[in-house]
Scaffold this motif. Structure first.
Motif, PDB file in Angstrom:
ATOM      1  N   TYR A  80       0.697  -1.029  -0.069  1.00  0.00           N
ATOM      2  CA  TYR A  80       0.160  -0.181  -0.054  1.00  0.00           C
ATOM      3  C   TYR A  80       0.863   1.382  -0.034  1.00  0.00           C
ATOM      4  CZ  TYR A  80      -3.013   3.784   1.521  1.00  0.00           C
ATOM      5  OH  TYR A  80      -3.670   4.948   1.827  1.00  0.00           O
ATOM      6  N   ALA A 126      -8.601   3.026  -0.915  1.00  0.00           N
ATOM      7  CA  ALA A 126      -8.066   2.663   0.224  1.00  0.00           C
ATOM      8  C   ALA A 126      -8.850   2.825   1.608  1.00  0.00           C
ATOM      9  CB  ALA A 126      -6.683   3.339   0.582  1.00  0.00           C
ATOM     10  N   LEU A 277      -5.683  -2.819  -5.179  1.00  0.00           N
ATOM     11  CA  LEU A 277      -5.007  -1.531  -4.882  1.00  0.00           C
ATOM     12  C   LEU A 277      -4.412  -0.953  -6.185  1.00  0.00           C
ATOM     13  CD1 LEU A 277      -2.541  -2.156  -1.723  1.00  0.00           C
ATOM     14  CD2 LEU A 277      -4.838  -0.885  -1.876  1.00  0.00           C
TER      15      LEU A 277
END
Length: 340
Positions: A80, A126, A277
């Motif tokens: 991330y 996110a 992601l």
């Protein structure tokens, strides 16, 4: 790892990709994916899976609060943060490419810490990771109780939701509004994952009932796809997405013993986090390229490129970035000398 859960992870990730691809395609009046109305429900399925997996994790390997949270950070944060740095670079070069449709300013601090302050992140989707880590914190806080830990976690989450229903926050639909965040009804979906764990591990339903439950869940989701207006309550999302996804999860995973291994779905499930992601980058990149070369109006080619390109990028990101980093960090921690 359950094959069935990997397949459900694949389903959840592809649903989200389709939802975001459709949103982008509709900007160019391409409605080939518009028949899928429930793509956002993949997020709810992810939350239920998370509740189940965390129960499975602590039952297989009892951990302290610190070790549990450290393992979660190691598992979630590195990839991330890497992709957030990429998004930050894009943002600094051309801010219009990040959250251009949002009326809120992007928060760099929140993007890296996942602490919600009412502003979107550099990687917009996110926001779900903030809910994941909030669940982890509550879940880990009750690790001191081996027998009642899951019960205490469920009660705590339910109480937070009830507080939010009694005292509604100022902006209930904005998921990163701090007051909304800690009382959002989607927290119930982690509880559903815990309930699913109890049902599945205790073999509380037969294969026949599991098959029926799976079919009922699919019927509910298809019905909702035709009329996707949420119920007029704060619990609308949990009812229209969470409950059917819970039934799908319980029924499908209870059929694990009859589950054949389908390598494509398995690999898609394994790479689902990376896919989740990385796909916004791919969707934006493919759109820019196809618009530049004049192919964006070829609808079938465009939407296929968005979905297939995202899936391939997700797998490559998983294989060459996520897993090497994960193995490296786990090795470093395992070999770290213990000091007094």
């Amino acid at each position: 790892m359950y094959l069935s859960i990997q397949y459900l992870r694949a389903l959840a990730a592809i649903m989200v990709v389709i939802a975001h691809s459709n949103h982008k395609a509709m900007i160019y009046n391409i409605d080939l994916l518009n028949f899928v109305k429930i793509g956002g429900g993949g997020v709810d399925l992810f939350f239920i899976i998370s509740g189940f997996i965390m129960c499975l994790t602590v039952d297989r390997n009892r951990q302290s609060f610190t070790s549990f949270m450290k393992s979660r950070v190691i598992r979630i944060a590195p990839l991330y943060w890497i992709l957030t740095c990429v998004a930050l670079t894009v943002y600094l070069i051309n801010p219009n490419l990040v959250n251009s449709s949002s009326t809120h300013s992007t928060s760099i601090f929140s993007s890296f810490t996942l602490i919600p302050q009412g502003h979107p992140y550099l990687i917009n989707n996110a926001w779900t990771l903030s809910y994941e880590f909030f669940f982890y914190l509550i879940f880990a806080s009750f690790l001191f109780s081996k027998d009642k830990q899951k019960l205490f976690t469920s009660i705590a989450l339910i109480i937070l939701v009830i507080v939010g229903l009694i005292f509604p926050p100022a902006h209930p639909k904005w998921v990163l509004n701090p007051a909304t965040f800690i009382t959002n009804p989607v927290l119930i979906e982690f509880v559903l994952g815990i309930v699913a764990y109890k049902i599945i591990t205790n073999k509380m339903i037969s294969l026949k009932i599991a098959a029926i439950t799976t079919i009922v869940a699919l019927i509910l989701l298809i019905a909702h796809n035709f009329d996707c207006s949420l119920l007029p309550t704060s619990l609308g999302r949990v009812i229209t997405y969470g409950i059917p996804m819970f039934l799908l999860f319980v029924g499908f995973v209870s059929l694990e013993s009859k589950m054949p291994k389908i390598n494509l779905l398995y690999q898609l499930g394994m790479s689902s986090y990376a896919l989740y992601l990385v796909h916004p980058f791919i969707i934006t990149g493919i759109t820019l390229v196809m618009r530049k070369i004049g192919l964006i109006n070829i609808g079938p080619l465009y939407v296929t490129a968005l979905i297939v390109g995202s899936a391939i990028a997700g797998f490559l990101c998983y294989k060459f970035i996520e897993m090497p980093i994960d193995r490296f960090l786990k090795t470093k921690i395992k070999n770290k000398p213990i000091t007094a």
